[in-house]
Design a protein around this motif. Structure first.
Motif, PDB file in Angstrom:
ATOM      1  N   THR A   1       3.129   5.452   8.802  1.00 48.44           N
ATOM      2  CA  THR A   1       2.643   4.085   8.639  1.00 48.44           C
ATOM      3  C   THR A   1       1.122   4.045   8.588  1.00 48.44           C
ATOM      4  O   THR A   1       0.532   3.410   7.713  1.00 48.44           O
ATOM      5  CB  THR A   1       3.152   3.194   9.787  1.00 48.44           C
ATOM      6  OG1 THR A   1       4.580   3.192   9.772  1.00 48.44           O
ATOM      7  CG2 THR A   1       2.637   1.780   9.664  1.00 48.44           C
TER       8      THR A   1
ATOM      9  N   LEU B   1      -0.404   2.801   4.954  1.00 51.35           N
ATOM     10  CA  LEU B   1      -0.663   1.364   4.893  1.00 51.35           C
ATOM     11  C   LEU B   1      -1.978   1.020   4.202  1.00 51.35           C
ATOM     12  O   LEU B   1      -2.020   0.144   3.332  1.00 51.35           O
ATOM     13  CB  LEU B   1      -0.625   0.763   6.296  1.00 51.35           C
ATOM     14  CG  LEU B   1      -0.534  -0.749   6.370  1.00 51.35           C
ATOM     15  CD1 LEU B   1       0.675  -1.256   5.601  1.00 51.35           C
ATOM     16  CD2 LEU B   1      -0.445  -1.191   7.816  1.00 51.35           C
ATOM     17  N   ARG B   2      -3.038   1.714   4.534  1.00 50.62           N
ATOM     18  CA  ARG B   2      -4.339   1.397   3.934  1.00 50.62           C
ATOM     19  C   ARG B   2      -4.382   1.709   2.439  1.00 50.62           C
ATOM     20  O   ARG B   2      -4.823   0.868   1.644  1.00 50.62           O
ATOM     21  CB  ARG B   2      -5.445   2.124   4.683  1.00 50.62           C
ATOM     22  CG  ARG B   2      -6.813   1.676   4.247  1.00 50.62           C
ATOM     23  CD  ARG B   2      -7.882   2.255   5.118  1.00 50.62           C
ATOM     24  NE  ARG B   2      -9.159   1.643   4.773  1.00 50.62           N
ATOM     25  CZ  ARG B   2     -10.305   2.038   5.230  1.00 50.62           C
ATOM     26  NH1 ARG B   2     -10.356   3.028   6.081  1.00 50.62           N
ATOM     27  NH2 ARG B   2     -11.408   1.440   4.861  1.00 50.62           N
TER      28      ARG B   2
ATOM     29  N   PRO C   1       2.107  -4.380   1.032  1.00 49.01           N
ATOM     30  CA  PRO C   1       1.923  -3.016   1.527  1.00 49.01           C
ATOM     31  C   PRO C   1       2.890  -2.651   2.644  1.00 49.01           C
ATOM     32  O   PRO C   1       3.437  -1.543   2.663  1.00 49.01           O
ATOM     33  CB  PRO C   1       0.477  -3.009   2.033  1.00 49.01           C
ATOM     34  CG  PRO C   1      -0.192  -4.102   1.297  1.00 49.01           C
ATOM     35  CD  PRO C   1       0.860  -5.148   1.058  1.00 49.01           C
ATOM     36  N   ALA C   2       3.150  -3.566   3.565  1.00 49.92           N
ATOM     37  CA  ALA C   2       4.069  -3.287   4.667  1.00 49.92           C
ATOM     38  C   ALA C   2       5.488  -3.073   4.157  1.00 49.92           C
ATOM     39  O   ALA C   2       6.206  -2.185   4.625  1.00 49.92           O
ATOM     40  CB  ALA C   2       4.035  -4.424   5.681  1.00 49.92           C
TER      41      ALA C   2
ATOM     42  N   LYS D   1      -2.390  -0.913   0.627  1.00 50.83           N
ATOM     43  CA  LYS D   1      -3.074  -2.202   0.595  1.00 50.83           C
ATOM     44  C   LYS D   1      -4.146  -2.185  -0.487  1.00 50.83           C
ATOM     45  O   LYS D   1      -4.317  -3.155  -1.221  1.00 50.83           O
ATOM     46  CB  LYS D   1      -3.694  -2.538   1.945  1.00 50.83           C
ATOM     47  CG  LYS D   1      -4.361  -3.895   1.916  1.00 50.83           C
ATOM     48  CD  LYS D   1      -4.599  -4.446   3.281  1.00 50.83           C
ATOM     49  CE  LYS D   1      -5.217  -5.827   3.139  1.00 50.83           C
ATOM     50  NZ  LYS D   1      -4.918  -6.674   4.249  1.00 50.83           N
TER      51      LYS D   1
ATOM     52  N   ASP E   1       2.275  -9.387   2.256  1.00 49.62           N
ATOM     53  CA  ASP E   1       3.078  -8.426   3.005  1.00 49.62           C
ATOM     54  C   ASP E   1       3.534  -7.255   2.135  1.00 49.62           C
ATOM     55  O   ASP E   1       4.315  -6.422   2.587  1.00 49.62           O
ATOM     56  CB  ASP E   1       4.314  -9.110   3.584  1.00 49.62           C
ATOM     57  CG  ASP E   1       3.964 -10.095   4.677  1.00 49.62           C
ATOM     58  OD1 ASP E   1       2.915  -9.903   5.318  1.00 49.62           O
ATOM     59  OD2 ASP E   1       4.726 -11.053   4.891  1.00 49.62           O
TER      60      ASP E   1
ATOM     61  N   SER F   1      -3.183  -9.331  -0.633  1.00 47.58           N
ATOM     62  CA  SER F   1      -2.060  -8.411  -0.818  1.00 47.58           C
ATOM     63  C   SER F   1      -0.796  -8.916  -0.133  1.00 47.58           C
ATOM     64  O   SER F   1       0.291  -8.408  -0.404  1.00 47.58           O
ATOM     65  CB  SER F   1      -2.424  -7.032  -0.286  1.00 47.58           C
ATOM     66  OG  SER F   1      -2.656  -7.098   1.107  1.00 47.58           O
TER      67      SER F   1
ATOM     68  N   PHE G   1     -12.884  -1.785   2.077  1.00 48.61           N
ATOM     69  CA  PHE G   1     -12.415  -2.235   3.384  1.00 48.61           C
ATOM     70  C   PHE G   1     -13.579  -2.371   4.349  1.00 48.61           C
ATOM     71  O   PHE G   1     -14.512  -1.578   4.346  1.00 48.61           O
ATOM     72  CB  PHE G   1     -11.391  -1.256   3.958  1.00 48.61           C
ATOM     73  CG  PHE G   1     -10.111  -1.220   3.193  1.00 48.61           C
ATOM     74  CD1 PHE G   1      -9.186  -2.226   3.343  1.00 48.61           C
ATOM     75  CD2 PHE G   1      -9.832  -0.184   2.324  1.00 48.61           C
ATOM     76  CE1 PHE G   1      -7.997  -2.214   2.643  1.00 48.61           C
ATOM     77  CE2 PHE G   1      -8.646  -0.156   1.616  1.00 48.61           C
ATOM     78  CZ  PHE G   1      -7.727  -1.168   1.776  1.00 48.61           C
TER      79      PHE G   1
ATOM     80  N   TYR H   1     -10.009  -1.231   9.296  1.00 46.83           N
ATOM     81  CA  TYR H   1      -8.867  -0.415   8.862  1.00 46.83           C
ATOM     82  C   TYR H   1      -8.088  -1.108   7.747  1.00 46.83           C
ATOM     83  O   TYR H   1      -7.721  -0.481   6.762  1.00 46.83           O
ATOM     84  CB  TYR H   1      -7.952  -0.114  10.051  1.00 46.83           C
ATOM     85  CG  TYR H   1      -6.762   0.726   9.665  1.00 46.83           C
ATOM     86  CD1 TYR H   1      -6.921   2.044   9.269  1.00 46.83           C
ATOM     87  CD2 TYR H   1      -5.487   0.191   9.670  1.00 46.83           C
ATOM     88  CE1 TYR H   1      -5.844   2.811   8.896  1.00 46.83           C
ATOM     89  CE2 TYR H   1      -4.398   0.955   9.306  1.00 46.83           C
ATOM     90  CZ  TYR H   1      -4.579   2.259   8.923  1.00 46.83           C
ATOM     91  OH  TYR H   1      -3.506   3.017   8.542  1.00 46.83           O
ATOM     92  N   LEU H   2      -7.845  -2.416   7.893  1.00 50.11           N
ATOM     93  CA  LEU H   2      -7.096  -3.148   6.874  1.00 50.11           C
ATOM     94  C   LEU H   2      -7.793  -4.413   6.381  1.00 50.11           C
ATOM     95  O   LEU H   2      -7.276  -5.092   5.506  1.00 50.11           O
ATOM     96  CB  LEU H   2      -5.711  -3.542   7.411  1.00 50.11           C
ATOM     97  CG  LEU H   2      -4.724  -2.417   7.582  1.00 50.11           C
ATOM     98  CD1 LEU H   2      -3.439  -2.938   8.198  1.00 50.11           C
ATOM     99  CD2 LEU H   2      -4.435  -1.723   6.275  1.00 50.11           C
ATOM    100  N   THR H   3      -8.943  -4.728   6.913  1.00 42.73           N
ATOM    101  CA  THR H   3      -9.652  -5.941   6.522  1.00 42.73           C
ATOM    102  C   THR H   3     -10.417  -5.698   5.230  1.00 42.73           C
ATOM    103  O   THR H   3     -11.248  -4.798   5.144  1.00 42.73           O
ATOM    104  CB  THR H   3     -10.636  -6.369   7.627  1.00 42.73           C
ATOM    105  OG1 THR H   3      -9.932  -6.478   8.846  1.00 42.73           O
ATOM    106  CG2 THR H   3     -11.275  -7.689   7.289  1.00 42.73           C
TER     107      THR H   3
END
Length: 93
Positions: free
Chosen positions: A70, A74-75, A28-29, A78, A26, A24, A2, A5-7
């Protein structure tokens, strides 16, 4: 893996593998929603039945629980989704 955080980075810092093609979406969400929903809803119902707190206590308690869950889930999810996409892509890609 990464950059933020999520990029996801453009390439692996160790081996140089191109990571831009592994999306990825949606996934992971969706998994976070399913996991937290399966955990928080029964707990909220149990707390309501056992203690009957005011509505604002539920809002504060479960709001923090959902936000914390969350951010915690989330990370890693992902990362799992990108790894699964890398593992199961077709050989011609």
């Amino acid at each position: 893996m990464f950059d933020g955080y999520l990029t996801v980075r453009g390439s692996c810092a160790v081996c140089g593998q191109n990571l831009t093609e592994h999306d990825s979406g949606d996934g992971p969400a969706v998994f976070v929603i399913f996991i937290l929903g399966a955990v928080v809803v029964p707990l909220a119902l149990w707390v309501e039945a056992a203690f009957e707190p005011p509505l604002w206590v539920h809002a504060v308690l479960w709001g923090f629980a959902v936000m914390g869950g969350t951010l915690a889930l989330l990370r890693p999810l992902k990362g799992v989704m990108v790894a699964l996409h890398y593992r199961h892509r077709s050989p011609g890609d």
